[in-house]
Design a protein around this motif. Structure first.
Motif, PDB file in Angstrom:
ATOM      1  N   GLU A 267     -21.487  -3.488  10.708  1.00  0.00           N
ATOM      2  CA  GLU A 267     -22.126  -2.565   9.775  1.00  0.00           C
ATOM      3  C   GLU A 267     -22.469  -3.236   8.448  1.00  0.00           C
ATOM      4  OE1 GLU A 267     -23.154   0.379  10.362  1.00  0.00           O
ATOM      5  OE2 GLU A 267     -22.296   0.643  12.366  1.00  0.00           O
ATOM      6  N   GLY A 268     -22.313  -4.560   8.404  1.00  0.00           N
ATOM      7  CA  GLY A 268     -22.713  -5.298   7.211  1.00  0.00           C
ATOM      8  C   GLY A 268     -21.620  -5.541   6.198  1.00  0.00           C
ATOM      9  N   VAL A 269     -20.375  -5.192   6.518  1.00  0.00           N
ATOM     10  CA  VAL A 269     -19.256  -5.449   5.611  1.00  0.00           C
ATOM     11  C   VAL A 269     -18.700  -6.840   5.930  1.00  0.00           C
ATOM     12  CG1 VAL A 269     -17.013  -4.676   4.768  1.00  0.00           C
ATOM     13  CG2 VAL A 269     -18.709  -2.994   5.545  1.00  0.00           C
ATOM     14  N   THR A 270     -18.966  -7.786   5.070  1.00  0.00           N
ATOM     15  CA  THR A 270     -18.533  -9.163   5.310  1.00  0.00           C
ATOM     16  C   THR A 270     -17.032  -9.291   5.049  1.00  0.00           C
ATOM     17  OG1 THR A 270     -20.699 -10.004   4.640  1.00  0.00           O
ATOM     18  CG2 THR A 270     -18.872 -11.570   4.681  1.00  0.00           C
ATOM     19  N   VAL A 271     -16.310  -9.712   6.077  1.00  0.00           N
ATOM     20  CA  VAL A 271     -14.877  -9.998   5.949  1.00  0.00           C
ATOM     21  C   VAL A 271     -14.672 -11.408   6.486  1.00  0.00           C
ATOM     22  CG1 VAL A 271     -12.524  -9.250   6.447  1.00  0.00           C
ATOM     23  CG2 VAL A 271     -14.358  -7.567   6.361  1.00  0.00           C
ATOM     24  N   SER A 272     -14.449 -12.360   5.590  1.00  0.00           N
ATOM     25  CA  SER A 272     -14.335 -13.752   6.006  1.00  0.00           C
ATOM     26  C   SER A 272     -13.098 -13.961   6.875  1.00  0.00           C
ATOM     27  CB  SER A 272     -14.259 -14.668   4.781  1.00  0.00           C
ATOM     28  OG  SER A 272     -13.042 -14.463   4.077  1.00  0.00           O
ATOM     29  N   ASP A 273     -13.126 -15.036   7.669  1.00  0.00           N
ATOM     30  CA  ASP A 273     -11.966 -15.359   8.502  1.00  0.00           C
ATOM     31  C   ASP A 273     -10.719 -15.561   7.650  1.00  0.00           C
ATOM     32  OD1 ASP A 273     -13.510 -15.187  10.757  1.00  0.00           O
ATOM     33  OD2 ASP A 273     -13.715 -17.352  11.063  1.00  0.00           O
ATOM     34  N   ARG A 274     -10.895 -16.139   6.458  1.00  0.00           N
ATOM     35  CA  ARG A 274      -9.745 -16.325   5.570  1.00  0.00           C
ATOM     36  C   ARG A 274      -9.110 -14.987   5.237  1.00  0.00           C
ATOM     37  NH1 ARG A 274     -11.172 -19.810   1.067  1.00  0.00           N
ATOM     38  NH2 ARG A 274     -12.823 -18.291   0.655  1.00  0.00           N
ATOM     39  N   ARG A 275      -9.937 -14.002   4.910  1.00  0.00           N
ATOM     40  CA  ARG A 275      -9.400 -12.686   4.563  1.00  0.00           C
ATOM     41  C   ARG A 275      -8.802 -12.001   5.795  1.00  0.00           C
ATOM     42  NH1 ARG A 275     -13.828  -9.303   1.880  1.00  0.00           N
ATOM     43  NH2 ARG A 275     -12.124  -7.911   1.287  1.00  0.00           N
ATOM     44  N   VAL A 276      -9.415 -12.188   6.950  1.00  0.00           N
ATOM     45  CA  VAL A 276      -8.881 -11.590   8.183  1.00  0.00           C
ATOM     46  C   VAL A 276      -7.437 -12.034   8.410  1.00  0.00           C
ATOM     47  CG1 VAL A 276      -9.032 -11.650  10.703  1.00  0.00           C
ATOM     48  CG2 VAL A 276     -11.084 -11.197   9.342  1.00  0.00           C
ATOM     49  N   VAL A 277      -7.176 -13.313   8.180  1.00  0.00           N
ATOM     50  CA  VAL A 277      -5.822 -13.838   8.379  1.00  0.00           C
ATOM     51  C   VAL A 277      -4.883 -13.350   7.285  1.00  0.00           C
ATOM     52  CG1 VAL A 277      -4.423 -15.934   8.462  1.00  0.00           C
ATOM     53  CG2 VAL A 277      -6.630 -15.860   9.650  1.00  0.00           C
ATOM     54  N   LYS A 278      -5.332 -13.414   6.041  1.00  0.00           N
ATOM     55  CA  LYS A 278      -4.458 -13.034   4.935  1.00  0.00           C
ATOM     56  C   LYS A 278      -4.136 -11.541   4.927  1.00  0.00           C
ATOM     57  CE  LYS A 278      -5.292 -16.793   1.678  1.00  0.00           C
ATOM     58  NZ  LYS A 278      -3.854 -17.104   1.514  1.00  0.00           N
ATOM     59  N   LEU A 279      -5.030 -10.727   5.473  1.00  0.00           N
ATOM     60  CA  LEU A 279      -4.752  -9.294   5.548  1.00  0.00           C
ATOM     61  C   LEU A 279      -3.520  -9.006   6.397  1.00  0.00           C
ATOM     62  CD1 LEU A 279      -8.401  -7.936   5.879  1.00  0.00           C
ATOM     63  CD2 LEU A 279      -6.791  -7.333   4.067  1.00  0.00           C
ATOM     64  N   LEU A 280      -3.211  -9.893   7.334  1.00  0.00           N
ATOM     65  CA  LEU A 280      -2.010  -9.702   8.151  1.00  0.00           C
ATOM     66  C   LEU A 280      -0.763  -9.662   7.271  1.00  0.00           C
ATOM     67  CD1 LEU A 280      -2.822 -12.135  11.111  1.00  0.00           C
ATOM     68  CD2 LEU A 280      -2.959  -9.639  11.132  1.00  0.00           C
ATOM     69  N   LYS A 281      -0.749 -10.476   6.210  1.00  0.00           N
ATOM     70  CA  LYS A 281       0.390 -10.466   5.288  1.00  0.00           C
ATOM     71  C   LYS A 281       0.512  -9.119   4.588  1.00  0.00           C
ATOM     72  CE  LYS A 281       0.925 -13.923   2.524  1.00  0.00           C
ATOM     73  NZ  LYS A 281       0.553 -14.940   1.500  1.00  0.00           N
ATOM     74  N   LEU A 282      -0.633  -8.519   4.293  1.00  0.00           N
ATOM     75  CA  LEU A 282      -0.606  -7.224   3.614  1.00  0.00           C
ATOM     76  C   LEU A 282      -0.091  -6.125   4.531  1.00  0.00           C
ATOM     77  CD1 LEU A 282      -2.319  -8.933   1.655  1.00  0.00           C
ATOM     78  CD2 LEU A 282      -3.670  -6.890   1.190  1.00  0.00           C
ATOM     79  N   PHE A 283      -0.459  -6.174   5.814  1.00  0.00           N
ATOM     80  CA  PHE A 283       0.079  -5.197   6.777  1.00  0.00           C
ATOM     81  C   PHE A 283       1.599  -5.326   6.854  1.00  0.00           C
ATOM     82  CE2 PHE A 283      -4.142  -5.957   9.143  1.00  0.00           C
ATOM     83  CZ  PHE A 283      -4.799  -5.016   8.358  1.00  0.00           C
TER      84      PHE A 283
END
Length: 413
Positions: A267-283
């Protein structure tokens, strides 16, 4: 299992038991969150993200117009955590010396370029930079390595910085491609706006008390100063050390995460691979703060804050919202646990004012009537979001009030 057979990932990973010490610290983090919630009206989502990023050791951007408590929230967080703190308001005229420390003149005369970093950003554990994107490239380039690698380069030396989390604030999202790298370092972004109508009276009440306190004599101000920090950065580090054990996610959780990420990207929301990995820490940090042994679908609320422009916020809500709503329907006790009495008190106070206007017998113009009906709809949505038994009962009262107003309008029309 035969020799050589590949190991299979369990559908539910082993759940590490949080020791009493970790649970005690997690409870202190929640107490810190309650203290912020009580002080700042209708900022619960921002407060939650402040706590999650702090425990995860990641960075967060707060976007919003002036006067919406962006700076105040971070300052109060820093007061409640015993940590070295640095803050600065950046402009295009800001110089590296102001942020990273002045050059050591004595060492410079001896042929060495060294900065005196004591009490400056490279020496801080929690940092707040206001209007971060108004800074110049010299400062922003130095910040990149600090944010991502926790390293500061000064002359030929490399300093490992003790930074836990850096919070940035801005009045508007940058649209300059040159700022894309620094923008991506902020794993999540939150929106701080002026309060809605049903929080107006709460805003006036708290604001009046704060202004009265500011006018009080010095002795009275000293008596009202916060008792002190609620937890230490050393305790936060203890929680961070426990995060790896919580970063073993079930196949169901990862499949849902993958689906959400690729739907957002489509849908056009850019989520870089770096952020994809780091978001795991936030979960994992969200689970740890709640004292849970593993992340679950409720922790996907973090994804509400991966937007790159404010226009994407409703789009993300359409994607992430149904997953969260399904989880909260199945686990209503979690929403009840997070709801604060302060939220409910403020909403009910505004409801009482609107009820008095609608039922007071004074004639209302069409514009006035429409405004109050819209306020009632906002209140109903807020009560449903709280999800407590009392809030649900009051949402039913709002429905009855709406029906009564509609019927009265039809009769008079």
């Amino acid at each position: 299992m035969s020799v050589g057979e590949p190991l299979k990932h369990p559908s539910s990973p082993p759940r590490p038991a949080a020791g009493p010490e970790l649970l005690r610290i997690a409870d202190k983090v929640r107490e810190l969150g309650r203290a912020l919630d009580e002080r700042y009206l209708d900022k619960s989502e921002i407060v939650r993200m402040l706590l999650v990023t702090l425990v995860a050791g990641e960075h967060m951007l707060i976007v919003g117009p002036p006067g919406t408590a962006k700076s105040a929230l971070v300052r109060q967080l820093a007061r409640l955590v015993d940590a070295r703190y640095f803050e600065y308001l950046l402009t295009r005229f800001s110089e590296p010396n102001e942020i990273f420390g002045p050059v050591d003149i004595k060492a410079f005369r001896e042929g060495t370029f060294v900065r005196r970093i004591e009490a400056m950003l490279p020496d801080a554990e929690i940092v707040f930079l206001d209007e971060i994107f108004k800074s110049n490239s010299a400062i922003l380039n130095a910040l990149l390595s600090i944010l991502n690698e926790r390293r500061f380069f000064t002359g030929s030396a490399t300093i490992n910085v003790p930074l836990c989390s850096l919070y940035g604030a801005t009045n508007e999202v940058p649209n300059d491609d040159a700022l894309g790298a620094i923008f991506d370092r902020f794993i999540v972004r939150t929106l701080s706006e002026n309060l809605d109508s049903f929080h107006f009276h709460g805003l006036i009440e708290r604001g009046a008390k704060a202004e009265a306190a500011a006018l009080a004599p010095v002795s009275a101000l000293e008596a009202n100063v916060d008792a002190g920090p609620l937890l230490t950065l050393a305790e936060i580090r203890r929680l961070q050390a426990a995060l790896p054990a919580l970063m073993r996610f079930s196949e169901e959780f990862l499949a849902r995460y993958k689906g959400l990420i690729f739907q957002l990207r489509s849908e056009g929301v850019t989520v870089s691979d770096r952020r994809v990995v780091k978001l795991l820490k936030l979960f994992a940090a969200s689970a740890l703060i709640d004292g849970r042994p593993a992340a679950h679908d409720g922790d996907f609320f973090v994804l509400r804050h991966v937007w790159n422009s404010t226009d994407q916020i409703p789009l993300i809500e359409d994607i992430v919202g149904p997953v969260l709503e399904k989880h909260h329907r199945e686990h209503p006790e979690e929403r009840r646990a997070r709801a604060t009495a302060t939220d409910l008190d403020g909403i009910l106070a505004e409801l009482g004012v609107i009820r008095g206007i609608l039922l007071g017998g004074e004639p209302l113009s069409d514009v006035q009537l429409f405004s109050q009906l819209r306020n009632l709809q906002d209140i109903r949505a807020a009560l449903q979001a709280l999800g407590t038994e009392t809030a649900q009962q009051m949402a039913g009262e709002v429905d009855k009030l709406l029906e009564g107003v509609f019927e009265s309008s039809k009769w008079t029309g």
